[in-house]
Design an enzyme around this catalytic site. Sequence first.
Site, PDB file in Angstrom:
ATOM      1  N   GLY A 321       0.819  -1.197   0.000  1.00 43.34           N
ATOM      2  CA  GLY A 321       0.000   0.000   0.000  1.00 43.34           C
ATOM      3  C   GLY A 321       0.853   1.248   0.000  1.00 43.34           C
ATOM      4  N   SER A 322       0.341   2.316   0.586  1.00 41.86           N
ATOM      5  CA  SER A 322       1.017   3.612   0.561  1.00 41.86           C
ATOM      6  C   SER A 322       2.022   3.729   1.701  1.00 41.86           C
ATOM      7  CB  SER A 322      -0.010   4.734   0.680  1.00 41.86           C
ATOM      8  OG  SER A 322      -0.594   4.730   1.974  1.00 41.86           O
ATOM      9  N   VAL A 325       0.275   4.753   5.164  1.00 36.72           N
ATOM     10  CA  VAL A 325      -0.395   3.652   5.863  1.00 36.72           C
ATOM     11  C   VAL A 325       0.628   2.609   6.300  1.00 36.72           C
ATOM     12  CG1 VAL A 325      -2.160   1.864   5.693  1.00 36.72           C
ATOM     13  CG2 VAL A 325      -2.524   4.076   4.584  1.00 36.72           C
ATOM     14  N   GLY A 326       1.646   2.391   5.464  1.00 31.72           N
ATOM     15  CA  GLY A 326       2.690   1.448   5.837  1.00 31.72           C
ATOM     16  C   GLY A 326       3.377   1.833   7.129  1.00 31.72           C
ATOM     17  N   GLU A 343       5.697  -3.243   1.013  1.00 32.68           N
ATOM     18  CA  GLU A 343       5.850  -2.872  -0.398  1.00 32.68           C
ATOM     19  C   GLU A 343       4.980  -1.646  -0.595  1.00 32.68           C
ATOM     20  OE1 GLU A 343       5.397  -1.740  -3.662  1.00 32.68           O
ATOM     21  OE2 GLU A 343       4.039  -3.406  -4.091  1.00 32.68           O
ATOM     22  N   CYS A 380       2.016  -0.924  -8.954  1.00 33.36           N
ATOM     23  CA  CYS A 380       3.060  -0.630  -7.969  1.00 33.36           C
ATOM     24  C   CYS A 380       4.392  -0.404  -8.673  1.00 33.36           C
ATOM     25  CB  CYS A 380       3.180  -1.778  -6.971  1.00 33.36           C
ATOM     26  SG  CYS A 380       1.685  -2.048  -5.994  1.00 33.36           S
TER      27      CYS A 380
END
Length: 650
Positions: A321-322, A325-326, A343, A380
Amino acid sequence: QIHTYMRFGPPPPLPPVATPDLASALATLAAAFADVLSAAAADISWQSAAALAASLCCVYLLGAVLLSEPTPRVDVPVDEDVEPKIDGSTAKFDAALLTAEGARREPSVVYCWDPSSMDMLGTLPVASAEDVAAAVGRARVAQAAWAGSTWGARRRLLRTMLRFVTENQRAIARVAVRESGKTMVDAIFGEILVTCEKLKWTIAHGEAALRPERRPTGTLAMTKRVKVEWRPVGVVGAIVPWNYPFHNVFNPVISALFAGNGIVIKVSEYASWSTLYYGRALRAILAAAGAPTDLVQFVTGYGSTGAALVGSGVDKLIFVGSPSVGGHVMRAAAASLTPVVLELGGKDPFVVCDDVSEAELDRIAQVACRGVFQNMGQNCAGPERFFVADAAYAGFCSRVGAIASRLKCGPPLDDAEVDCGAITMGRRQMGHYQALVDDAVSKGARLLVGGYTPSGDDPLAAGSFYPPTVIVDVPESADILQTEIFGPIMCVVRVADCGGAAANDDEAVRLANNCDFALSSCAFAQSAPRARAVAARLEAGMSASNDLEGSTYLSQSLPFGGRKQSGFDRFAGIEGLRGLTTPRAVCDDALEWLPFGLGALLRTAIPPPLQYPSRGGGFDFASGLIELFYGEGVSLKLRGVAKLIGAAAK
């Protein structure tokens, strides 16, 4: 028969025979092989030798086919709840439901819709923390049984999965298209082909990556035997995004199950509906292969559901994800010391050097457009920043502009000529695109194609569509060169002529590396060594020369992951498989087999100078060992021997 044909011409036709059972077939093969050996012994020549070799190959292949275990076939129909009829009467999704005000009206459901038609597909429940804990518990019980499964059983599971995928390509693709808005071509490449490649690689090479690995023994452990075992971690948690609904689910499932784990997957709220079909398929595959059907669990919901999974006690977590948020995921996982794979996307550079020919530019332009417009740029690992040398700039821009201007954008499900489908996250994401484009234009960039949000009577306004966009002369100060786009926008930067090939390449590399993301990269040049040299200098976890950077993903032996804000750790390849295990160091006695009790005699015993209670010679004894076994030169080694003797005498 091969031997007879090579010596005397074609044999007479064989009489028809009934299909034999296995024992009869093997007996027939053995008799045929004996005939070949007899014939070869009676007439030794190059023809006989060739015939014998060919016969051996045939016997081996036929035996392998007869002895191989058949792969179970799984049939999972696409029900109407998974593929609703498109008849114009389907209720449309109200995007206002996604706002805070709308969410308060019905907070317990996940809304599912087709972003190309805005057809409402249904709702799914929001999993509570208790629901997540129950899913993890079911997976843990199943994993306890699966952890001891044989490599053959695991390969059988993946072969069953591969057969299902290859025999149900259209159904799998159509479900992904309805969920995400991508075209069928984008689905067959980005969802299915890469999944098949991962399955094939894991079936062929997974055991070699995970079986115990012998390691060299230490200098002082000469009577020992050491190895590394790769034990399953237990239950893997995976929080996956919406851009490839099928592959993003099957990708972690394949690795987790082959490594002996169970897995709980929290899918995106933008890609939950497809789990109805994909979930049924996985349960059927597990059952057909004789594996516990609770090994794979799905939970649907929003951020709170993801947070519950992070804190649920899973043994390893995969997050895609982003970066923002990661960071939250990593902080939450730190409380329980849960290891995390992050990732977090990228802004891959695409470098074009100044030596490319006109013909090469034709090829590069098509590669560039496929890279940026595949899945409407919602990738991605996909090129977002194009750094083109001054000498090739005009030719590149004219070519990609001409291609992009001819692309057909619209609902993709039943129109094979549509090139570009929908934006999965809808108006919210398109607002992000428009802000980046407007900022770049305000700083001097030029729009060649697209760059606007459809509105009014524009047919594209009926769905979530953003036209394929090419923006050139993008200045280094533009936000679009630092912020992940995740959309169908090609940003072209002119690399100024700095007075020579080496200086031009230096400038391209400087521009490309001026970014906080570092997932993947690629470089193009007429000279292959030059392309490799430029690609090697790009800061990224993956790189390709004279090909799209995503080509690395077609070799599933390679690890996938990035640097900087693109995250850390890897999935795919040997590294990805081993990352879902706990490495366990093992040491035992290598000489236990010796007779007359010699094996037991050679077991480790503490030398007297090191035994408790101390007699005062322990330090000299250890120092002597170091000088004897690690010292350089004969004199130092002899001094070590002397220390050992002196310490032993105390």
